[in-house]
Design a protein around this motif. Structure first.
Motif, short mmCIF file in Angstrom:
data_model
loop_
_atom_site.label_atom_id
_atom_site.label_comp_id
_atom_site.label_asym_id
_atom_site.label_seq_id
_atom_site.Cartn_x
_atom_site.Cartn_y
_atom_site.Cartn_z
N VAL A 9 0.71 -1.15 0.01
CA VAL A 9 -0.04 0.06 -0.01
C VAL A 9 0.99 1.16 -0.03
N GLU A 10 0.72 2.12 -0.89
CA GLU A 10 1.50 3.32 -0.99
C GLU A 10 0.85 4.33 0.10
N ILE A 11 1.69 4.61 1.02
CA ILE A 11 1.29 5.53 2.03
C ILE A 11 2.22 6.12 2.66
N ASP A 12 2.08 7.00 3.22
CA ASP A 12 3.25 7.98 4.13
C ASP A 12 2.94 8.25 5.56
N GLU A 13 3.65 8.81 6.19
CA GLU A 13 3.48 8.72 7.63
C GLU A 13 2.32 10.01 7.79
N PRO A 14 2.47 11.24 7.10
CA PRO A 14 1.32 12.07 7.36
C PRO A 14 -0.01 11.52 7.10
N THR A 15 -0.17 11.00 6.20
CA THR A 15 -1.56 9.98 5.87
C THR A 15 -1.88 9.22 7.17
N VAL A 16 -1.06 8.44 7.73
CA VAL A 16 -1.27 7.50 8.94
C VAL A 16 -1.49 8.51 9.99
N ARG A 17 -1.09 9.49 10.40
CA ARG A 17 -1.05 10.62 11.30
C ARG A 17 -2.58 11.21 11.25
N ALA A 18 -2.87 11.59 9.95
CA ALA A 18 -4.12 12.25 9.68
C ALA A 18 -5.31 11.20 10.16
N ALA A 19 -5.05 9.63 9.89
CA ALA A 19 -6.09 8.78 9.94
C ALA A 19 -6.08 8.51 11.62
N LEU A 20 -4.85 8.62 12.18
CA LEU A 20 -5.07 8.54 13.72
C LEU A 20 -5.96 9.41 14.15
N GLU A 21 -5.86 10.71 14.00
CA GLU A 21 -6.61 11.95 14.40
C GLU A 21 -7.83 11.81 13.98
N GLU A 22 -8.44 11.47 13.08
CA GLU A 22 -9.84 11.06 12.56
C GLU A 22 -10.19 9.93 13.41
N GLN A 23 -9.61 8.71 13.54
CA GLN A 23 -10.01 7.69 14.56
C GLN A 23 -10.17 8.21 16.14
N ALA A 24 -9.29 8.95 16.32
CA ALA A 24 -9.26 9.63 17.93
C ALA A 24 -10.49 10.42 17.91
N VAL A 25 -11.09 11.13 16.88
CA VAL A 25 -12.34 11.90 17.10
C VAL A 25 -13.60 11.02 17.16
N ILE A 26 -13.41 9.94 16.53
CA ILE A 26 -14.48 8.96 16.18
C ILE A 26 -14.73 8.23 17.66
N ALA A 27 -13.11 7.87 18.13
CA ALA A 27 -13.47 6.92 19.53
C ALA A 27 -13.96 7.98 20.64
N ARG A 28 -13.51 9.15 20.50
CA ARG A 28 -13.93 10.17 21.69
C ARG A 28 -15.16 10.27 21.71
N ARG A 29 -15.89 10.31 20.61
CA ARG A 29 -17.53 10.51 20.23
C ARG A 29 -17.91 9.11 20.93
N MET A 30 -17.54 8.06 20.54
CA MET A 30 -18.18 6.80 21.07
C MET A 30 -18.33 6.78 22.57
N PHE A 31 -17.17 7.43 23.52
CA PHE A 31 -17.35 7.15 24.88
C PHE A 31 -17.92 8.62 25.42
N ILE A 32 -17.85 9.66 24.89
CA ILE A 32 -18.49 10.91 25.36
C ILE A 32 -19.69 11.30 25.19
N GLU A 33 -20.02 10.86 23.88
CA GLU A 33 -21.37 11.61 23.37
C GLU A 33 -22.41 10.45 23.68
N PRO A 34 -23.65 10.84 24.14
CA PRO A 34 -24.49 9.60 24.16
C PRO A 34 -25.15 8.96 23.10
N GLN A 35 -25.36 7.60 23.32
CA GLN A 35 -25.49 7.00 22.08
C GLN A 35 -26.95 6.95 21.47
#
Length: 107
Positions: free
Chosen positions: A81-107
């Motif tokens: 897979v052609e990928i670079d570190e900035p792309t992985v870091r961006a995905a990490l940030e996106e997933q962090a937002v999703i994970a935070r919402r899963m725990f903090i926001e009501p379902q």
């Protein structure tokens, strides 16, 4: 003096809760990130699940996100897979937002 002790215990309890919540959010973020990478590598659902667990484990090896980022970049590159570190870091940030919402926001 009792009210001071009560406040101290309340702060300690809140700190412990916050630390536990942050741990859960980070673990969920890493699992989501592993699922994202598994999809990029074309893994089967079972392989993706195992890979996501391995990404969560990778975070326990050293403090910070660098070990997870190195693992993902290395694994994705090895899988062709052609990928670079900035792309992985961006995905990490996106997933962090999703994970935070899963725990903090009501379902």
């Amino acid at each position: 003096m009792t009210s001071f002790n009560d406040r101290e215990k309340a702060f300690e309890s809140q700190f412990a809760h916050d630390q536990d919540m942050q741990f859960r959010i980070t673990a969920r973020r890493n699992r989501l990130l592993g699922e994202w990478a598994g999809a990029k590598m074309g893994l089967t659902p079972a392989e993706t699940d195992a890979y996501a667990k391995a990404v969560v484990q990778a975070d326990f090896e050293e403090a910070g996100d660098e070990d997870v980022i190195r693992k993902l970049v290395g694994d994705l590159t090895s899988a062709g897979v052609e990928i670079d570190e900035p792309t992985v870091r961006a995905a990490l940030e996106e997933q962090a937002v999703i994970a935070r919402r899963m725990f903090i926001e009501p379902q």
